[in-house]
Scaffold this motif. Sequence first.
Motif, PDB file in Angstrom:
ATOM      1  N   GLY A  33       0.804  -1.216   0.000  1.00  0.00           N
ATOM      2  CA  GLY A  33       0.000   0.000   0.000  1.00  0.00           C
ATOM      3  C   GLY A  33       0.834   1.263   0.000  1.00  0.00           C
ATOM      4  N   ASN A  34       2.164   1.105  -0.219  1.00  0.00           N
ATOM      5  CA  ASN A  34       3.091   2.239  -0.279  1.00  0.00           C
ATOM      6  C   ASN A  34       3.106   3.032   1.028  1.00  0.00           C
ATOM      7  OD1 ASN A  34       5.076   3.516  -1.875  1.00  0.00           O
ATOM      8  ND2 ASN A  34       3.691   5.227  -2.320  1.00  0.00           N
ATOM      9  N   ILE A  35       3.000   2.319   2.152  1.00  0.00           N
ATOM     10  CA  ILE A  35       3.068   2.949   3.473  1.00  0.00           C
ATOM     11  C   ILE A  35       4.298   2.415   4.195  1.00  0.00           C
ATOM     12  CG2 ILE A  35       1.989   3.058   5.758  1.00  0.00           C
ATOM     13  CD1 ILE A  35      -0.690   3.231   4.428  1.00  0.00           C
ATOM     14  N   PHE A  36       5.119   3.332   4.702  1.00  0.00           N
ATOM     15  CA  PHE A  36       6.348   2.967   5.393  1.00  0.00           C
ATOM     16  C   PHE A  36       6.312   3.568   6.797  1.00  0.00           C
ATOM     17  CE2 PHE A  36       7.207   3.731   0.850  1.00  0.00           C
ATOM     18  CZ  PHE A  36       7.396   2.407   0.463  1.00  0.00           C
ATOM     19  N   ILE A  37       6.080   2.721   7.777  1.00  0.00           N
ATOM     20  CA  ILE A  37       5.983   3.168   9.163  1.00  0.00           C
ATOM     21  C   ILE A  37       7.384   3.366   9.714  1.00  0.00           C
ATOM     22  CG2 ILE A  37       5.135   2.621  11.470  1.00  0.00           C
ATOM     23  CD1 ILE A  37       2.924   3.087   9.462  1.00  0.00           C
ATOM     24  N   ASN A  38       7.678   4.553  10.174  1.00  0.00           N
ATOM     25  CA  ASN A  38       9.016   4.863  10.669  1.00  0.00           C
ATOM     26  C   ASN A  38       9.336   4.062  11.927  1.00  0.00           C
ATOM     27  OD1 ASN A  38      11.488   6.113  10.698  1.00  0.00           O
ATOM     28  ND2 ASN A  38      10.752   8.053  11.503  1.00  0.00           N
ATOM     29  N   PRO A  80      11.461   7.703   5.952  1.00  0.00           N
ATOM     30  CA  PRO A  80      11.422   6.244   5.829  1.00  0.00           C
ATOM     31  C   PRO A  80      11.042   5.807   4.427  1.00  0.00           C
ATOM     32  CG  PRO A  80       9.463   7.045   6.982  1.00  0.00           C
ATOM     33  CD  PRO A  80      10.373   8.223   6.820  1.00  0.00           C
ATOM     34  N   ASP A  81      11.621   4.701   3.982  1.00  0.00           N
ATOM     35  CA  ASP A  81      11.245   4.092   2.714  1.00  0.00           C
ATOM     36  C   ASP A  81      11.341   2.580   2.873  1.00  0.00           C
ATOM     37  OD1 ASP A  81      13.953   3.500   2.652  1.00  0.00           O
ATOM     38  OD2 ASP A  81      14.445   4.955   1.096  1.00  0.00           O
ATOM     39  N   SER A  82      11.191   1.850   1.780  1.00  0.00           N
ATOM     40  CA  SER A  82      11.166   0.388   1.873  1.00  0.00           C
ATOM     41  C   SER A  82      12.473  -0.166   2.425  1.00  0.00           C
ATOM     42  CB  SER A  82      10.873  -0.213   0.493  1.00  0.00           C
ATOM     43  OG  SER A  82      11.895   0.134  -0.429  1.00  0.00           O
ATOM     44  N   LYS A  83      13.610   0.421   2.064  1.00  0.00           N
ATOM     45  CA  LYS A  83      14.898  -0.114   2.488  1.00  0.00           C
ATOM     46  C   LYS A  83      15.197   0.197   3.953  1.00  0.00           C
ATOM     47  CE  LYS A  83      16.049  -2.080  -1.354  1.00  0.00           C
ATOM     48  NZ  LYS A  83      16.148  -3.551  -1.437  1.00  0.00           N
ATOM     49  N   SER A  84      14.831   1.376   4.422  1.00  0.00           N
ATOM     50  CA  SER A  84      15.025   1.670   5.847  1.00  0.00           C
ATOM     51  C   SER A  84      14.084   0.806   6.689  1.00  0.00           C
ATOM     52  CB  SER A  84      14.796   3.152   6.141  1.00  0.00           C
ATOM     53  OG  SER A  84      13.461   3.544   5.884  1.00  0.00           O
ATOM     54  N   ASP A 128      15.443  -7.334  -0.782  1.00  0.00           N
ATOM     55  CA  ASP A 128      14.098  -6.782  -0.878  1.00  0.00           C
ATOM     56  C   ASP A 128      13.147  -7.647  -0.056  1.00  0.00           C
ATOM     57  OD1 ASP A 128      13.596  -9.058  -2.415  1.00  0.00           O
ATOM     58  OD2 ASP A 128      13.765  -7.981  -4.301  1.00  0.00           O
ATOM     59  N   LEU A 129      11.936  -7.158   0.100  1.00  0.00           N
ATOM     60  CA  LEU A 129      10.987  -7.838   0.973  1.00  0.00           C
ATOM     61  C   LEU A 129      10.611  -9.216   0.438  1.00  0.00           C
ATOM     62  CD1 LEU A 129       9.634  -7.338   3.642  1.00  0.00           C
ATOM     63  CD2 LEU A 129       7.712  -6.284   2.468  1.00  0.00           C
ATOM     64  N   ALA A 130      10.548  -9.358  -0.872  1.00  0.00           N
ATOM     65  CA  ALA A 130      10.211 -10.657  -1.458  1.00  0.00           C
ATOM     66  C   ALA A 130      11.248 -11.712  -1.071  1.00  0.00           C
ATOM     67  CB  ALA A 130      10.105 -10.538  -2.970  1.00  0.00           C
ATOM     68  N   SER A 131      12.535 -11.331  -1.086  1.00  0.00           N
ATOM     69  CA  SER A 131      13.598 -12.262  -0.709  1.00  0.00           C
ATOM     70  C   SER A 131      13.517 -12.621   0.769  1.00  0.00           C
ATOM     71  CB  SER A 131      14.972 -11.651  -1.019  1.00  0.00           C
ATOM     72  OG  SER A 131      15.103 -11.361  -2.397  1.00  0.00           O
ATOM     73  N   ILE A 132      13.195 -11.623   1.593  1.00  0.00           N
ATOM     74  CA  ILE A 132      13.076 -11.877   3.034  1.00  0.00           C
ATOM     75  C   ILE A 132      11.910 -12.814   3.311  1.00  0.00           C
ATOM     76  CG2 ILE A 132      12.542 -10.793   5.248  1.00  0.00           C
ATOM     77  CD1 ILE A 132      14.103  -8.355   4.274  1.00  0.00           C
ATOM     78  N   ILE A 133      10.790 -12.589   2.630  1.00  0.00           N
ATOM     79  CA  ILE A 133       9.635 -13.474   2.807  1.00  0.00           C
ATOM     80  C   ILE A 133      10.007 -14.907   2.442  1.00  0.00           C
ATOM     81  CG2 ILE A 133       7.341 -14.032   1.909  1.00  0.00           C
ATOM     82  CD1 ILE A 133       6.857 -11.015   1.625  1.00  0.00           C
ATOM     83  N   GLU A 134      10.741 -15.074   1.344  1.00  0.00           N
ATOM     84  CA  GLU A 134      11.146 -16.412   0.900  1.00  0.00           C
ATOM     85  C   GLU A 134      12.041 -17.081   1.944  1.00  0.00           C
ATOM     86  OE1 GLU A 134      13.474 -18.558  -2.854  1.00  0.00           O
ATOM     87  OE2 GLU A 134      13.040 -16.400  -2.883  1.00  0.00           O
ATOM     88  N   MET A 135      12.998 -16.327   2.503  1.00  0.00           N
ATOM     89  CA  MET A 135      13.914 -16.897   3.490  1.00  0.00           C
ATOM     90  C   MET A 135      13.191 -17.248   4.778  1.00  0.00           C
ATOM     91  SD  MET A 135      17.391 -14.625   2.969  1.00  0.00           S
ATOM     92  CE  MET A 135      18.375 -15.746   3.971  1.00  0.00           C
ATOM     93  N   VAL A 136      12.291 -16.375   5.219  1.00  0.00           N
ATOM     94  CA  VAL A 136      11.530 -16.663   6.442  1.00  0.00           C
ATOM     95  C   VAL A 136      10.644 -17.881   6.234  1.00  0.00           C
ATOM     96  CG1 VAL A 136       9.698 -15.812   7.971  1.00  0.00           C
ATOM     97  CG2 VAL A 136      11.593 -14.306   7.328  1.00  0.00           C
ATOM     98  N   ASN A 137      10.014 -17.982   5.071  1.00  0.00           N
ATOM     99  CA  ASN A 137       9.170 -19.150   4.788  1.00  0.00           C
ATOM    100  C   ASN A 137       9.988 -20.442   4.781  1.00  0.00           C
ATOM    101  OD1 ASN A 137       6.755 -17.756   4.611  1.00  0.00           O
ATOM    102  ND2 ASN A 137       6.904 -17.438   2.404  1.00  0.00           N
TER     103      ASN A 137
END
Length: 445
Positions: A150-155, A258-262, A354-363
């Motif tokens: 949703g393009n929201i980055f919570i600091n 804040p952005d996706s990488k932070s 990126d988040l997709a890679s993190i999701i894959e590793m956590v899964n």
Amino acid sequence: MTENPLEYVDGKFLAVEPGQEIGSGELKHRIFAKLGYGSFSTVWLVSPVGMKSTEGGGWRALKIMSANYSNASQEVESVKAVKNCNVDVAGCVDTKDSWLEVRGKNTYLCLLMQLSGPSISEFMEFRHSWRKRCLLAKNVVEVMAKLHHGNIFINDFTSLNILIKVRDDVQTYTSDIMMAMIKSKSENVRQVITDKNGTQRYEPPAEPIPKRLYGNASFIKLADVELSLEIIDVHQDGPENIVAAAFASPETLQNKPPDSKSNIWTLGVLVSITKRLNEILSECYPFESNSRIDVANEHNRFFALSKEDQRQRFSWCPDYPCSHARLIFNRNRQERVIDLLMKIFIQRPDQRADLASIIEMVNEIVSEESEESEESEESEESEESEESEESEESEESEESDGSDELEEPEEPNEPEGPEGLEGLEEPIRANSFSLENSLESMNIS
């Protein structure tokens, strides 16, 4: 642990207590216990007295902002934006559920919110099985993925601002059942007075400082078994948009937005730390300090290490008994978690996973966990249960002891407990030397 009583000296916080009624008309509520506090607010467990509020009544949380902050509409809009990402939020969803309390020259914004369970920080103060850790990590990553979609980055996406939901049946609890299920403690606030002969005595402090401060009630026993999550403090332009130094990425420490990488960096800290060095998947607090300058220096020292030394830094498992450490953090699990952290804690944001890679590793970590033997899982659950029981016994022992090496001057009679909570056990007072010293230094009379 309570807020500093000096926060009340200049009226920054509104002094309230259990048993007190607050609000008026349809929004009149009765306070039962303290849920938490931050730099700019306190939060309380409440129940409606009069007509039900817009969300249906029942047990609620009441957030009381610090003096003269009154931006309810922006708070509500921020909550709605996050909810549109299919993420649950413990926040005020309608301006009709807000009002102002006026005390002299100060106004205090009050926001009604849905009731939530313990924060991840509180939940992880107890030992938990690897299965629960994996479930919690998976849920945290899913929340961030929905926000990013949703393009929201919570600091301030930290362990204090992510809450585990309460069980569905909690809303049916009577006040007696609710107060029996949660733990609530209080401290008397006492001012030390020294007369001309050097004799010391205690006296209750003068207003606006409250005579008693309340610790955060524990909702551990009410946590949802599936560890479903919701977040708080989502208003990015509000006074609470200050990320904790230990969670901040290098660029955040340079005051960049804040952005996706932070957010990825913050997620890495979240899945690897806690006060007792046992947060979700790791036993390593990557950059431990409350000072932004010190954390920045920690970052620089870390980046100067070789990759091998960086991995070694994440492999340290400190303070658990060997039997529990072997069960939870065996070599294979530890190496998989370190692989994850090494892809996150990288100086250049564009080189982080990126988040997709993190999701894959956590899964992958979660799927490996599901293939392990039931015997190992049962041993972990047994350790977890014993830890919870030992923790409760330790707390009871500390409370019943109450001794102190220092000789205290004679105290006045204890103030009576709040009215309207008859039949409930009076919280046990904690040692209040820190409060006494603070008040004495202020010379309050």
